[in-house]
Design a protein around this motif. Structure first.
Motif, PDB file in Angstrom:
ATOM      1  N   ASP A 364       1.047  -1.208  -0.097  1.00 29.56           N
ATOM      2  CA  ASP A 364       0.013  -0.237   0.060  1.00 29.56           C
ATOM      3  C   ASP A 364       0.881   1.269   0.055  1.00 29.56           C
ATOM      4  O   ASP A 364       1.705   1.265   0.931  1.00 29.56           O
ATOM      5  CB  ASP A 364      -0.712   0.037   1.389  1.00 29.56           C
ATOM      6  N   ARG A 366       0.864   5.647  -0.577  1.00 31.50           N
ATOM      7  CA  ARG A 366      -0.135   6.841  -0.356  1.00 31.50           C
ATOM      8  C   ARG A 366       0.495   7.950  -0.286  1.00 31.50           C
ATOM      9  O   ARG A 366       1.470   8.190   0.265  1.00 31.50           O
ATOM     10  CB  ARG A 366      -1.173   6.700   0.962  1.00 31.50           C
ATOM     11  N   SER A 368      -0.619  12.001   0.115  1.00 30.24           N
ATOM     12  CA  SER A 368      -1.782  12.884   0.634  1.00 30.24           C
ATOM     13  C   SER A 368      -1.308  14.080   0.840  1.00 30.24           C
ATOM     14  O   SER A 368      -0.114  14.366   0.862  1.00 30.24           O
ATOM     15  CB  SER A 368      -2.397  12.379   2.010  1.00 30.24           C
ATOM     16  N   GLN A 377      -5.877  12.706  -2.057  1.00 33.67           N
ATOM     17  CA  GLN A 377      -5.053  11.590  -1.935  1.00 33.67           C
ATOM     18  C   GLN A 377      -4.682  10.442  -2.905  1.00 33.67           C
ATOM     19  O   GLN A 377      -5.827  10.439  -3.732  1.00 33.67           O
ATOM     20  CB  GLN A 377      -5.391  10.567  -0.535  1.00 33.67           C
ATOM     21  N   TRP A 378      -3.670  10.094  -3.340  1.00 37.89           N
ATOM     22  CA  TRP A 378      -3.393   9.189  -4.494  1.00 37.89           C
ATOM     23  C   TRP A 378      -3.089   7.771  -3.774  1.00 37.89           C
ATOM     24  O   TRP A 378      -2.064   8.123  -2.866  1.00 37.89           O
ATOM     25  CB  TRP A 378      -2.104   9.671  -5.301  1.00 37.89           C
ATOM     26  N   ARG A 379      -3.704   6.733  -4.046  1.00 36.09           N
ATOM     27  CA  ARG A 379      -3.307   5.478  -3.332  1.00 36.09           C
ATOM     28  C   ARG A 379      -2.897   4.419  -4.422  1.00 36.09           C
ATOM     29  O   ARG A 379      -3.837   4.345  -5.400  1.00 36.09           O
ATOM     30  CB  ARG A 379      -4.450   5.032  -2.353  1.00 36.09           C
ATOM     31  N   SER A 380      -2.202   3.609  -4.248  1.00 35.88           N
ATOM     32  CA  SER A 380      -1.902   2.403  -4.844  1.00 35.88           C
ATOM     33  C   SER A 380      -1.822   1.138  -3.926  1.00 35.88           C
ATOM     34  O   SER A 380      -1.099   1.114  -3.145  1.00 35.88           O
ATOM     35  CB  SER A 380      -0.709   2.119  -5.675  1.00 35.88           C
ATOM     36  N   LEU A 381      -2.816   0.181  -4.032  1.00 28.39           N
ATOM     37  CA  LEU A 381      -3.123  -0.913  -3.099  1.00 28.39           C
ATOM     38  C   LEU A 381      -3.242  -2.276  -3.810  1.00 28.39           C
ATOM     39  O   LEU A 381      -3.812  -2.385  -4.694  1.00 28.39           O
ATOM     40  CB  LEU A 381      -4.452  -0.871  -2.350  1.00 28.39           C
TER      41      LEU A 381
END
Length: 791
Positions: A364, A366, A368, A377-381
């Motif tokens: 994960d 993030r 923010s 927020q940009w997130r890659s999970l």
């Protein structure tokens, strides 16, 4: 689980702190610092200290020049000599100056050389640390001299010791010969401690803040258990590279395990630990940990590699890393990566995966940003799902990526505005999820207004939700795109009535808090839409007052219902603490709920189950909680939770719980920590948290989880602790269920030499995590003031 470089407390910490090895080696030689009466460093009395800080044993709060200028006072039954020459005091002789008090049967003080010679039951007190011996010679200006056959005791850490001779070279350097050190108290003229560290010679250099010991050995009950032929140790707070105490384990899967960590002090703000490990049934592994701490970033990397696992016939590895960084004002970056070599890792290394759900390992990242009412927020999970043929699970969806933005103002009264946007790209194995991957965009807006008075509140709210899907494969009806727009109106209000009264002779304030929530959401057919991140909320007294029974954005239930609830509380009239809380709530539906998750059936009942809950803590010793989900039509409880805890004092706690989900599970749970000496009417002395109940105490600790439906024990922890005062012995059995038909067990033995080191396995984290309100028998305590042993 990879070991950390231990900190000063019972639990390991991710901060960069002095490793236990350095503390252990320093502590062995506290005598050297104490005896070097004039060679210690300046140190603030108010600075918090860990369990062992030998460099503070002879703290010098004034400069050397100020010491030389300080006056010297002489006392005795008899005094003779010359005014500017040598003075001889006999009979209860004493020399006192700003940092030193010397008592002896006979004391000779040479004013010209500023040298003192003491003979006959010599007693030296510096800042509460006391040293005794037959003969002392000390040059008060430069600190040179000697002390023959000194014994010593330290105020701050409770350490004791003996030496054949101490030689003070100057203010900074000294040597101590034939040293014995322990934290076991002296109970008579002959000192026979249960454990002792011996060293042939100790060389101390306070200027370099380093000590070197030669010919050391650790003994327990007269038996040598750990040779330490030669080592260097720090005298200050700085860390030093070196071996940490080994860890021994006996596990039903891995067999006998021996782990020997080596600590690397790389820089003041980062360090590393390497841990070679031998497992009798599996082979050799090596683990490592790297940690860093910077003004704008911090993190750690944990890794483990077993080149050839004899049980599985392949290489095994695990990796976990966490990082946090502040890139700019209001902008932050966080990374959480967890990966293992194979799907059986969670079974074989049940205590070695740093994740909440051992079969689901997240990677994960993030980025923010926030500024006032705005945030984004940009997130890659991406998940690693550990699948096994006997217990397959549906994998969660990866989000590659997820972009969110929010604007919100939510004061406690007046107007409230929120605007949320979310774009997510969901990816998973479609052969297991049985639905296509997709891109989903959500735009949600909400406006509300709150009227708030001391005895009431009213909040009307209007929310709109617009959701758009773009699928990678057609749905059952052939669509590759779908759109859903829904408004929701809610009206939430309540009253608060109070009165002062008394129950059972106790003055209390009683409240009566009725509450009503009306929610209306029109029906939109959503059964064809896939489910990516949506699940049903737990049905309880909190979630019943929400406008959607689901969490996530794939389902918005059609609602036309009124929720009614009532809570009554009793508060202590003196301190305001909550003594009793009772509540109940029920939903009244004006139309059926047609929107459901896959596998659920539409809800046609006009009246929902009744939720009843409460807690009771009339006395600080007792606490009880209960919750009930009751179906009035069938007259049966669908879910019941009961819990109670009895804690009459430190190190005494009994807790019990009962959990029932009708037709799904039924479990009993019990945990405890209790002194066994109570059984023979020997309660001991309550010395306070982290101090124990006195020497010679046995304690029983444990937790049992039993499945009533399966008639078997699921998880179990059983153990005993013995507190001898200066050492603590622990033996703990731990059984962990790792699958429907598999489990792992281990036995942990630990010998804690109080104020020095811990040897063997470390069960403390297991006990703290699993036994409610478990207390360590020894917690680090702030050092006492030097005036508590003022001479």
């Amino acid at each position: 689980m990879l070991p950390r470089a231990p900190a000063s407390g019972p639990e390991e910490s991710p901060r960069c702190l002095t490793p236990l090895a350095a503390e252990r080696l320093r502590a062995a030689l506290l005598c050297l610092l104490a005896l070097g009466a004039s060679c210690a460093r300046a140190q603030s009395e108010s600075e918090p200290a860990p369990a062992l800080r030998p460099s503070e044993a002879l703290a010098e709060p004034i400069s050397a020049e100020a010491r030389r200028q300080a006056p010297t006072f002489l006392f005795g039954d008899g005094l003779h000599g010359q005014i500017d020459g040598e003075s001889v005091l006999e009979g209860d002789a004493m020399l006192r100056r700003v940092d030193t008090v010397i008592r002896a049967e006979r004391l000779r003080y040479d004013r010209a050389t500023n040298t003192v010679r003491a003979e006959g039951d010599v007693r030296l007190n510096r800042y509460g640390n006391v040293y005794r011996g037959p003969e002392l010679e000390l040059h008060l200006d430069d600190g040179s001299g000697f002390f023959t056959q000194p014994s010593f005791s330290f105020l701050k850490n409770g350490g004791y010791g003996e030496a054949a001779r101490a030689e003070f070279i100057d203010d900074h350097r000294s040597q101590v010969h034939d040293v014995r050190y322990s934290t076991c108290r002296r109970n008579g003229p002959e000192w026979l401690p249960d454990w002792v560290l011996r060293a042939a010679r100790i060389d101390i250099d306070n200027e370099a803040e380093e000590g070197r010991a030669h010919g050391g050995v650790l003994e327990f009950k007269g038996v040598p258990i750990l040779p330490v032929p030669g080592f260097a140790f720090p005298l200050g707070d700085q860390r030093r590279s070196g071996f940490l105490p080994p860890t021994l384990d006996l596990d039903s899967v891995g067999g006998f395990t021996y782990a020997q960590p080596y600590y690397l002090n790389l820089a003041p703000n980062y360090d590393a630990t390497l841990t070679p490990t031998l497992m009798s049934r599996r082979g050799v592994a090596v683990g490592g940990e790297f940690r860093y701490l910077a003004p704008v970033a911090s993190g750690q990397v944990l890794g483990n590699l077993m080149p050839s696992d004899r049980l599985r016939g392949r290489d095994r590895w695990g990796l976990s890393t966490q990082h946090q960084a502040t890139l700019a004002a209001g902008t932050g970056l966080s990374l959480n990566l967890n990966r293992v070599s194979d799907a059986d890792y969670w079974r074989d290394f049940t205590r070695g995966i740093p994740a909440l759900t051992p079969r689901l390992l997240p990677a994960d990242g993030r980025l923010s940003w926030s500024q006032g009412a705005w945030s984004a927020q940009w997130r890659s999970l991406k998940w690693q799902t550990l699948q096994t043929p006997d217990a397959p699970i549906i994998p969660p969806y990866d989000r590659l990526p997820q972009l969110t933005a929010r604007y919100g103002l939510s004061p406690s009264r007046g107007w409230q505005y929120t605007l949320d946007a979310d774009y997510s790209r969901f990816r998973a194995d479609a052969t297991r999820t049985l639905q296509p991957n997709a891109e989903r965009s959500v735009l949600s807006a909400q406006i509300g207004y709150t009227w708030l008075t001391p005895g009431s509140f009213l909040t009307p709210t209007l929310r709109t939700n617009h959701t758009h899907y773009a699928f990678d494969a057609p749905l059952v009806d052939g669509r590759t795109r779908a759109t859903r727009s829904l408004p929701t109106f809610s009206l939430d209000g309540g009253l608060i009535f109070e009165r002062d009264t008394a129950y059972f002779g106790r003055a209390v304030r009683q409240t009566l808090e009725p509450r009503a929530l009306y929610v209306y959401t029109p029906y939109r057919d959503q059964q064809a839409l896939p489910v990516y991140d949506t699940a049903a909320k737990d049905f309880n007294l909190d979630s019943i007052f929400s406008d959607n029974p689901y969490v996530g954005s794939d389902r918005i239930a059609d609602e036309n219902l009124l929720t009614l609830g009532l809570v009554s509380r009793l508060y202590d009239a003196d301190n305001g603490g909550e003594l009793v809380r009772l509540g109940l709530a029920q939903r009244l539906r004006f139309s059926s709920q047609k929107v459901t998750l896959p596998g659920e059936t539409p809800i046609d009942e006009r009246l929902s189950d009744i939720l009843v809950g409460g807690s009771l803590q009339w006395s600080p010793r007792w606490r009880a909680d209960a919750g009930l989900q009751f179906n009035p039509k069938t007259g049966r409880s669908l879910r019941t939770t009961l819990g109670a805890r009895y804690s009459p004092g430190n190190y005494r706690v009994l807790s019990a719980g009962y959990r029932l989900k009708n037709g799904i599970s039924e479990q009993l749970d019990m945990g405890w920590q209790w002194p066994l000496n109570d059984l023979w009417n020997d309660p001991g002395l309550d010395l306070g948290p982290g101090r124990g109940l006195g020497a010679g105490r046995w304690y029983s600790v444990g937790r049992l989880n039993f499945s009533v439906m399966e008639h078997k024990l699921v998880d179990a922890i059983l153990g005993f602790e013995y507190d001898a005062g200066c050492w603590i012995g622990r033996v703990v059995f731990d059984r962990l269920q790792s699958g429907a038909a598999s489990s792992s067990s281990r036995i942990m033995f630990q010998l804690e030499l109080v104020g020095f080191s811990r040897l063997g396995s470390n069960p403390l984290k297991t006990l703290r995590d699993n036994i409610p309100r478990y207390q360590y028998l020894r917690e680090p305590a702030p050092p006492p003031s030097r005036f508590s042993n003022y001479d």
